[in-house]
Design a protein around this motif. Sequence first.
Motif, PDB file in Angstrom:
ATOM      1  N   HIS A 289       2.385   3.047  -2.174  1.00  0.00           N
ATOM      2  CA  HIS A 289       2.245   4.001  -3.269  1.00  0.00           C
ATOM      3  C   HIS A 289       1.056   4.873  -2.894  1.00  0.00           C
ATOM      4  O   HIS A 289       0.908   6.021  -2.856  1.00  0.00           O
ATOM      5  N   CYS A 290      -0.055   4.148  -2.422  1.00  0.00           N
ATOM      6  CA  CYS A 290      -1.429   4.846  -2.154  1.00  0.00           C
ATOM      7  C   CYS A 290      -1.251   5.734  -0.945  1.00  0.00           C
ATOM      8  O   CYS A 290      -1.583   6.808  -0.756  1.00  0.00           O
ATOM      9  N   GLU A 291      -0.425   5.247   0.308  1.00  0.00           N
ATOM     10  CA  GLU A 291      -0.303   6.112   1.418  1.00  0.00           C
ATOM     11  C   GLU A 291       0.513   7.301   1.197  1.00  0.00           C
ATOM     12  O   GLU A 291       0.066   8.341   1.740  1.00  0.00           O
TER      13      GLU A 291
ATOM     14  N   PRO B 270       0.842  -1.218  -0.207  1.00  0.00           N
ATOM     15  CA  PRO B 270       0.087  -0.034  -0.231  1.00  0.00           C
ATOM     16  C   PRO B 270       0.797   1.458  -0.149  1.00  0.00           C
ATOM     17  O   PRO B 270       0.425   2.343   0.163  1.00  0.00           O
TER      18      PRO B 270
ATOM     19  N   HIS C 130       0.577   8.737  -1.737  1.00  0.00           N
ATOM     20  CA  HIS C 130      -0.568  10.011  -2.435  1.00  0.00           C
ATOM     21  C   HIS C 130      -1.638  10.569  -1.633  1.00  0.00           C
ATOM     22  O   HIS C 130      -2.033  11.830  -1.639  1.00  0.00           O
ATOM     23  N   LYS C 131      -2.041   9.649  -0.576  1.00  0.00           N
ATOM     24  CA  LYS C 131      -2.975  10.252   0.290  1.00  0.00           C
ATOM     25  C   LYS C 131      -2.090  11.182   1.291  1.00  0.00           C
ATOM     26  O   LYS C 131      -3.166  12.410   1.419  1.00  0.00           O
TER      27      LYS C 131
END
Length: 370
Positions: free
Chosen positions: A225-227, A223, A229-230
Amino acid sequence: MARYRPEPTHAHGSTPRIGVLLVNLGSPEAPTAAAVRPYLKQFLSDPRVVEIPRLAWWPILNLIILNTRPAKSAEKYASIWTDEGSPLRVHTERQAKLLAGFLTEAGHHDVKVDWAMRYGQPSIPDRLDALRAASCDRILLVPLYPQYAGSTVGSVMDEVASSIHAWRNLPELRFIRSYHDDPGYIAALAASVTEHWAKNGQADRLILSFHGVPRYTLDQGDPYHCECHKTARLLADALDIAPERVMLTFQSRFGKAEWLKPYTQPTLEALPKQGVRSVDVMCPGFSSDCLETLEEIAMECKEAFLTHGGERFHYIPCLNTRNDWMHALTALVIRHAGHWLAADPRRSTADRQVGKARAIALGAKNGDAK
């Protein structure tokens, strides 16, 4: 052969304690090739970091990398070394001391706070042994990586499990998996940027550079990459800045495989051709300044941007020991420790009365008071 290691001498009637262990990546003991080599060997031997089959990776690591890279890395470390030693170690130790003080101020008087490095010294096994010797039967692990990745937080947990596998009397363990969207962390980042802008003005772009990981980790469910971006989105919202003025990039690429994109340095080199003359760069994925921020970003990337036509490059330091961040970290620890702290037998009567009053007030607010 005995399976278990001897337990520390136990005194009946002694008060169990809560332990908090901050864990950061690590650094060599000195900015020399001789000190860098064992550090790199430990780091690059971690199967969480390099997911190449061991049989194929061993000759590459031991016959090529460890014979060529230590001297080059030592030069880079020498450029950021301080009289107190490695910046990463200095900041992490100070964070631990400040956290202990802030917890005491919050009424939690018998919490033992320590710090360790995943690679190098002080090691996770040594510091866990120290917490055990201090009668800590409940330990909160705090990997100082805001965004979760298997190669960082996952690796810390591997080492913790390995460290205690021979303990007979296991402690109760909790760990903070990530804090990429924690309000206190985001607020501290935003305050850091705002203070920089107040002194220096806003640049054309705010670059948020995160440590890179191989692209395939995203495909396999990591996760990270997603974290990242968040975190970037929440920070941009907190700053109330137009989305097109914020750019997320990834740094520290190693090897020939594709890593998460866009890459930081190539992005900075291309921006002047697009009319971007000034940049502010910060690294939200690092809790403390280190080689990757002070040398790679503040030196190498600055030179690359200016050489390719940029006019102004500012690096915004990591949170390090900012007061707002230390308060946020303290709140994070208290929240994750939960009932451990509420049941702390060393809390004063006044502390417990305040806690009871707050609970009654909260119940009344929610319509639960009798």
